[in-house]
Design an enzyme around this catalytic site. Structure first.
Site, PDB file in Angstrom:
ATOM      1  N   HIS A  22      -9.315   1.203   3.974  1.00  0.00           N
ATOM      2  CA  HIS A  22      -7.935   1.688   4.138  1.00  0.00           C
ATOM      3  C   HIS A  22      -7.720   2.895   3.235  1.00  0.00           C
ATOM      4  O   HIS A  22      -7.389   2.771   2.046  1.00  0.00           O
ATOM      5  CB  HIS A  22      -6.945   0.570   3.793  1.00  0.00           C
ATOM      6  CG  HIS A  22      -5.545   0.845   4.241  1.00  0.00           C
ATOM      7  ND1 HIS A  22      -4.856  -0.007   5.076  1.00  0.00           N
ATOM      8  CD2 HIS A  22      -4.694   1.866   3.977  1.00  0.00           C
ATOM      9  CE1 HIS A  22      -3.641   0.486   5.300  1.00  0.00           C
ATOM     10  NE2 HIS A  22      -3.521   1.628   4.633  1.00  0.00           N
ATOM     11  N   ASP A  26      -4.643  12.328   4.890  1.00  0.00           N
ATOM     12  CA  ASP A  26      -3.578  13.200   4.391  1.00  0.00           C
ATOM     13  C   ASP A  26      -2.980  12.700   3.083  1.00  0.00           C
ATOM     14  O   ASP A  26      -2.065  13.336   2.542  1.00  0.00           O
ATOM     15  CB  ASP A  26      -2.475  13.383   5.440  1.00  0.00           C
ATOM     16  CG  ASP A  26      -2.032  12.082   6.075  1.00  0.00           C
ATOM     17  OD1 ASP A  26      -2.859  11.175   6.225  1.00  0.00           O
ATOM     18  OD2 ASP A  26      -0.851  11.960   6.446  1.00  0.00           O
ATOM     19  N   GLY A 183       3.386   4.197   9.422  1.00  0.00           N
ATOM     20  CA  GLY A 183       4.764   4.670   9.309  1.00  0.00           C
ATOM     21  C   GLY A 183       5.713   3.547   8.931  1.00  0.00           C
ATOM     22  O   GLY A 183       5.284   2.435   8.592  1.00  0.00           O
ATOM     23  N   GLU A 213       3.501  -4.890   4.501  1.00  0.00           N
ATOM     24  CA  GLU A 213       3.541  -4.026   3.324  1.00  0.00           C
ATOM     25  C   GLU A 213       4.957  -3.964   2.778  1.00  0.00           C
ATOM     26  O   GLU A 213       5.206  -4.240   1.617  1.00  0.00           O
ATOM     27  CB  GLU A 213       3.049  -2.624   3.673  1.00  0.00           C
ATOM     28  CG  GLU A 213       3.077  -1.646   2.498  1.00  0.00           C
ATOM     29  CD  GLU A 213       2.702  -0.233   2.897  1.00  0.00           C
ATOM     30  OE1 GLU A 213       2.448   0.568   1.986  1.00  0.00           O
ATOM     31  OE2 GLU A 213       2.675   0.079   4.104  1.00  0.00           O
TER      32      GLU A 213
END
Length: 365
Positions: A22, A26, A183, A213
């Site tokens: 993971h 970017d 996102g 998360e």
């Protein structure tokens, strides 16, 4: 007659083989690269001093909010909108991971975020793959071996999941090994993207889902039972379904028990999880509880720039917090390698020929 294992030292930890599942492309740029690319494109940054910029990313990400954490990406995305920049960032990513002792990494990114200057999705993928290949060549020239598998992300808020899933299938023979949705979790449950997951399953393609998360157990439940995810991106909030009694014994709820018993991998990212509010410190991070209860935990970086971290520093933090030794770190690494989205024979070869000997040598000192 057995002998005690050598202590875990920073120098030895840097050398051992690591597996990373993971990591966002970017979110892992070198600060100096951001400065140079921004100057070439006329993009304004908070500061043009690389060290100060690196500190700014880290401090801005330390908000305790996933939404604010994601805002820091405005600057990295702005400088990755052409082929030369994308290829450079991908090559440097491979080099940096190899220098950190990573022998296998799955690096993810959302192709739809790099089309502002006219690149189409297929061109983005081809460019990033070329950059990774160049970085792997440079690492080999420096005496380091690394393999990179790519995960293509669909951004929840942009509703292009089916298109990105088709992109994964189209490029899976070229180093693309899987799919992800990323996102904001709140307001964008994974079940919104069922057609994408159906397409992937029908094509025998792999996928993971960012879940558990920021939003909690409902997102994990949906990701597993409605969407059929193979892994949980973060999944740290599964700890909310574990009760530790006064006697110190852990009692798992039905969802936690299912995740553990089905050996669903957790892509845990300790430093990043602290930044988005999952725990107040590494010592309080659910990693310790989840590892103790034998969940399939893996160690990951998430965003190396925003968290100012590496695989070595993440492992060192866990060693410092929980007293882990070489056997524990080997287990976490094997967990990750067994959970990778490449063929079993390839995974087994890395485990038997690279990972096991590497950790045996470290333990021997």
């Amino acid at each position: 007659m057995s002998t005690a294992a050598a202590p875990v030292t920073p120098a030895a930890l840097l050398r051992v083989p690591k597996v990373l599942l993971h990591d966002h492309l970017d979110g892992g740029l070198r600060p100096a690269t951001v400065v140079e690319l921004a100057a070439a494109r006329g993009h304004a940054l908070p500061t043009t001093d690389p060290d100060a910029l690196g500190a700014w990313f880290r401090e801005s990400a330390d908000s305790g909010s996933l939404e604010r954490y994601l805002e820091t990406f405005a600057h990295t995305l702005a400088v990755m909108q052409d082929e030369a920049a994308l290829a450079r960032v991908a090559a440097e990513c491979a080099e940096d991971l190899a220098a950190d002792g990573v022998v296998y990494a799955e690096v993810r990114y959302a192709p739809e975020l790099f089309t502002e200057r006219g690149l189409d999705l297929d061109a983005v993928v081809a460019t990033v793959q070329a950059g990774f290949a160049e970085g792997v060549r440079r690492a080999a020239a420096a005496g380091r071996s690394i393999r990179i598998g790519t995960l293509l992300c669909a951004m929840r808020q942009n509703d292009r999941a089916l298109e990105v899933a088709e992109l994964v299938v189209r490029h899976r023979g070229e180093g693309v090994v899987g799919f992800d949705i990323a996102g904001p979790e709140a307001g964008y449950p994974p079940s919104r993207y069922l057609p994408a997951f159906a397409l992937l399953r029908g094509a025998n393609a792999h996928y993971t889902i960012h879940a558990g998360e920021a939003f909690g157990l409902p997102s994990i439940q949906e990701a597993i039972q409605h969407c059929g995810t193979e892994r949980l991106g973060h999944g740290v909030r599964i700890a909310d379904d574990i009760e530790v009694g006064a006697d110190g014994r852990a009692r798992l709820g039905t969802l936690a028990a299912y995740v553990r018993d089905r050996r669903i991998p957790l892509e845990l990212c300790p430093s990043s999880n602290l930044q988005t509010g999952a725990a107040a410190s590494i010592a309080e991070h659910p990693f310790g509880l989840l590892a103790e209860q034998r969940f399939r935990v893996t160690v990951n970086t998430d965003n190396r720039l925003m968290s100012a971290c590496s695989m070595t520093s993440e492992m060192q933090a866990l060693v410092d917090a929980f007293g882990y030794g070489w056997d524990d770190l080997r287990r976490f690494t094997v967990n990750a390698m067994e959970s990778a989205f490449i063929g079993w024979d390839e995974r087994l070869e890395l485990i038997e020929k690279v990972i096991e000997p590497g950790y045996a040598a470290a333990a021997a000192g």
